[in-house]
Design a protein around this motif. Structure first.
Motif, mmCIF file in Angstrom:
data_model
loop_
_atom_site.group_PDB
_atom_site.id
_atom_site.type_symbol
_atom_site.label_atom_id
_atom_site.label_comp_id
_atom_site.label_asym_id
_atom_site.label_seq_id
_atom_site.Cartn_x
_atom_site.Cartn_y
_atom_site.Cartn_z
ATOM 1 N N GLU A 80 -3.317 -38.595 -76.512
ATOM 2 C CA GLU A 80 -3.898 -39.395 -75.433
ATOM 3 C C GLU A 80 -3.500 -38.801 -74.092
ATOM 4 O O GLU A 80 -2.491 -38.099 -73.979
ATOM 5 C CB GLU A 80 -3.386 -40.841 -75.505
ATOM 6 C CG GLU A 80 -3.792 -41.580 -76.748
ATOM 7 C CD GLU A 80 -5.265 -41.950 -76.768
ATOM 8 O OE1 GLU A 80 -5.872 -42.106 -75.689
ATOM 9 O OE2 GLU A 80 -5.816 -42.077 -77.873
ATOM 10 N N LEU A 81 -4.291 -39.089 -73.051
ATOM 11 C CA LEU A 81 -3.930 -38.669 -71.701
ATOM 12 C C LEU A 81 -2.880 -39.610 -71.134
ATOM 13 O O LEU A 81 -2.986 -40.831 -71.282
ATOM 14 C CB LEU A 81 -5.155 -38.662 -70.788
ATOM 15 C CG LEU A 81 -6.160 -37.558 -71.005
ATOM 16 C CD1 LEU A 81 -7.336 -37.719 -70.041
ATOM 17 C CD2 LEU A 81 -5.534 -36.183 -70.832
ATOM 18 N N ILE A 82 -1.862 -39.019 -70.508
ATOM 19 C CA ILE A 82 -0.839 -39.782 -69.810
ATOM 20 C C ILE A 82 -0.698 -39.203 -68.408
ATOM 21 O O ILE A 82 -1.149 -38.091 -68.141
ATOM 22 C CB ILE A 82 0.519 -39.749 -70.554
ATOM 23 C CG1 ILE A 82 1.058 -38.322 -70.645
ATOM 24 C CG2 ILE A 82 0.378 -40.372 -71.939
ATOM 25 C CD1 ILE A 82 2.463 -38.231 -71.202
ATOM 26 N N THR A 83 -0.096 -39.958 -67.511
ATOM 27 C CA THR A 83 0.087 -39.497 -66.137
ATOM 28 C C THR A 83 1.536 -39.082 -65.929
ATOM 29 O O THR A 83 2.454 -39.843 -66.247
ATOM 30 C CB THR A 83 -0.290 -40.609 -65.138
ATOM 31 O OG1 THR A 83 -1.648 -40.980 -65.371
ATOM 32 C CG2 THR A 83 -0.142 -40.129 -63.701
ATOM 33 N N VAL A 84 1.736 -37.863 -65.419
ATOM 34 C CA VAL A 84 3.077 -37.372 -65.100
ATOM 35 C C VAL A 84 3.119 -36.964 -63.634
ATOM 36 O O VAL A 84 2.120 -36.536 -63.066
ATOM 37 C CB VAL A 84 3.501 -36.189 -66.005
ATOM 38 C CG1 VAL A 84 3.634 -36.629 -67.453
ATOM 39 C CG2 VAL A 84 2.541 -35.025 -65.890
ATOM 40 N N VAL A 113 6.696 -40.615 -65.892
ATOM 41 C CA VAL A 113 5.555 -40.671 -66.804
ATOM 42 C C VAL A 113 5.103 -42.111 -67.002
ATOM 43 O O VAL A 113 5.916 -43.021 -67.084
ATOM 44 C CB VAL A 113 5.900 -40.007 -68.161
ATOM 45 C CG1 VAL A 113 7.064 -40.698 -68.839
ATOM 46 C CG2 VAL A 113 4.701 -39.974 -69.073
ATOM 47 N N GLN A 114 3.791 -42.279 -67.031
ATOM 48 C CA GLN A 114 3.167 -43.552 -67.383
ATOM 49 C C GLN A 114 2.256 -43.294 -68.567
ATOM 50 O O GLN A 114 1.348 -42.460 -68.485
ATOM 51 C CB GLN A 114 2.341 -44.114 -66.230
ATOM 52 C CG GLN A 114 3.170 -44.815 -65.186
ATOM 53 C CD GLN A 114 2.271 -45.475 -64.164
ATOM 54 O OE1 GLN A 114 1.660 -44.784 -63.366
ATOM 55 N NE2 GLN A 114 2.192 -46.783 -64.197
ATOM 56 N N LYS A 149 4.696 -49.460 -67.632
ATOM 57 C CA LYS A 149 6.037 -49.083 -67.200
ATOM 58 C C LYS A 149 6.108 -47.590 -66.881
ATOM 59 O O LYS A 149 5.458 -46.783 -67.532
ATOM 60 C CB LYS A 149 7.034 -49.420 -68.301
ATOM 61 C CG LYS A 149 8.456 -49.092 -67.928
ATOM 62 C CD LYS A 149 9.427 -49.497 -68.997
ATOM 63 C CE LYS A 149 10.788 -48.990 -68.558
ATOM 64 N NZ LYS A 149 11.880 -49.527 -69.239
ATOM 65 N N ILE A 150 6.918 -47.247 -65.888
ATOM 66 C CA ILE A 150 7.168 -45.845 -65.554
ATOM 67 C C ILE A 150 8.493 -45.441 -66.192
ATOM 68 O O ILE A 150 9.517 -46.091 -65.977
ATOM 69 C CB ILE A 150 7.207 -45.637 -64.031
ATOM 70 C CG1 ILE A 150 5.839 -45.954 -63.422
ATOM 71 C CG2 ILE A 150 7.624 -44.201 -63.702
ATOM 72 C CD1 ILE A 150 5.812 -45.927 -61.916
ATOM 73 N N TYR A 151 8.463 -44.383 -66.969
ATOM 74 C CA TYR A 151 9.658 -43.825 -67.600
ATOM 75 C C TYR A 151 10.069 -42.573 -66.825
ATOM 76 O O TYR A 151 9.247 -41.943 -66.175
ATOM 77 C CB TYR A 151 9.379 -43.433 -69.052
ATOM 78 C CG TYR A 151 9.055 -44.595 -69.951
ATOM 79 C CD1 TYR A 151 10.047 -45.243 -70.670
ATOM 80 C CD2 TYR A 151 7.740 -45.033 -70.085
ATOM 81 C CE1 TYR A 151 9.746 -46.303 -71.499
ATOM 82 C CE2 TYR A 151 7.429 -46.102 -70.910
ATOM 83 C CZ TYR A 151 8.442 -46.732 -71.610
ATOM 84 O OH TYR A 151 8.141 -47.787 -72.431
ATOM 85 N N VAL A 152 11.338 -42.208 -66.922
ATOM 86 C CA VAL A 152 11.822 -40.968 -66.320
ATOM 87 C C VAL A 152 12.325 -40.080 -67.444
ATOM 88 O O VAL A 152 13.031 -40.528 -68.348
ATOM 89 C CB VAL A 152 12.937 -41.225 -65.286
ATOM 90 C CG1 VAL A 152 13.415 -39.911 -64.677
ATOM 91 C CG2 VAL A 152 12.446 -42.172 -64.186
ATOM 92 N N GLU A 177 12.842 -35.073 -72.420
ATOM 93 C CA GLU A 177 13.747 -36.064 -73.011
ATOM 94 C C GLU A 177 13.773 -37.272 -72.084
ATOM 95 O O GLU A 177 13.928 -37.135 -70.856
ATOM 96 C CB GLU A 177 15.144 -35.444 -73.105
ATOM 97 C CG GLU A 177 16.218 -36.415 -73.538
ATOM 98 C CD GLU A 177 17.590 -35.753 -73.525
ATOM 99 O OE1 GLU A 177 18.341 -35.998 -74.477
ATOM 100 O OE2 GLU A 177 17.902 -35.022 -72.568
ATOM 101 N N PHE A 178 13.632 -38.479 -72.674
ATOM 102 C CA PHE A 178 13.752 -39.699 -71.875
ATOM 103 C C PHE A 178 15.160 -39.814 -71.311
ATOM 104 O O PHE A 178 16.135 -39.627 -72.048
ATOM 105 C CB PHE A 178 13.462 -40.941 -72.726
ATOM 106 C CG PHE A 178 12.033 -41.058 -73.161
ATOM 107 C CD1 PHE A 178 11.025 -41.292 -72.237
ATOM 108 C CD2 PHE A 178 11.697 -40.949 -74.498
ATOM 109 C CE1 PHE A 178 9.710 -41.422 -72.638
ATOM 110 C CE2 PHE A 178 10.382 -41.068 -74.906
ATOM 111 C CZ PHE A 178 9.383 -41.308 -73.980
#
Length: 97
Positions: free
Chosen positions: A18-22, A62-63, A72-75, A94-95
């Motif tokens: 899937e497409l994700i936003t970074v 990343v979303q 949620k936005i992850y780093v 890596e999260f």
């Protein structure tokens, strides 16, 4: 409410291919924002395919479902960047937050 392991297991099933936003900043403080293909997601991190290299140790936001307001936005931190024969890069992250 699901725990973190349950949520990541859900992401793994739901976000591969899937497409994700970074988004990230390079060493010159230029910001990049891209919609990229999520190749793989696991409880510890994820892999993307992108047209440019992202330096190892770069922090990336990343979303996974950026079209949803509550997404949620992850780093994550770049662990490796491998150039493929076709010129694009597989980036392993890596999260961290």
């Amino acid at each position: 409410m699901a725990n973190i392991e349950d949520r990541r297991a859900f992401l793994r099933l739901d976000m591969e291919k899937e497409l994700i936003t970074v988004s990230w900043f390079d060493t010159n403080e230029r910001q990049f924002i891209r919609d990229v293909m999520c190749i793989d997601v696991s409880k510890g991190g994820f892999k993307i395919s992108i047209e440019r290299e992202i330096a190892v140790n770069t922090e990336v936001k990343v979303q996974f479902k950026s079209h949803l307001k509550q997404s949620k936005i992850y780093v994550a931190k770049v662990l490796r960047a491998i150039k493929q024969d076709h010129g694009w890069y597989d980036i392993g992250l890596e999260f961290i937050k």
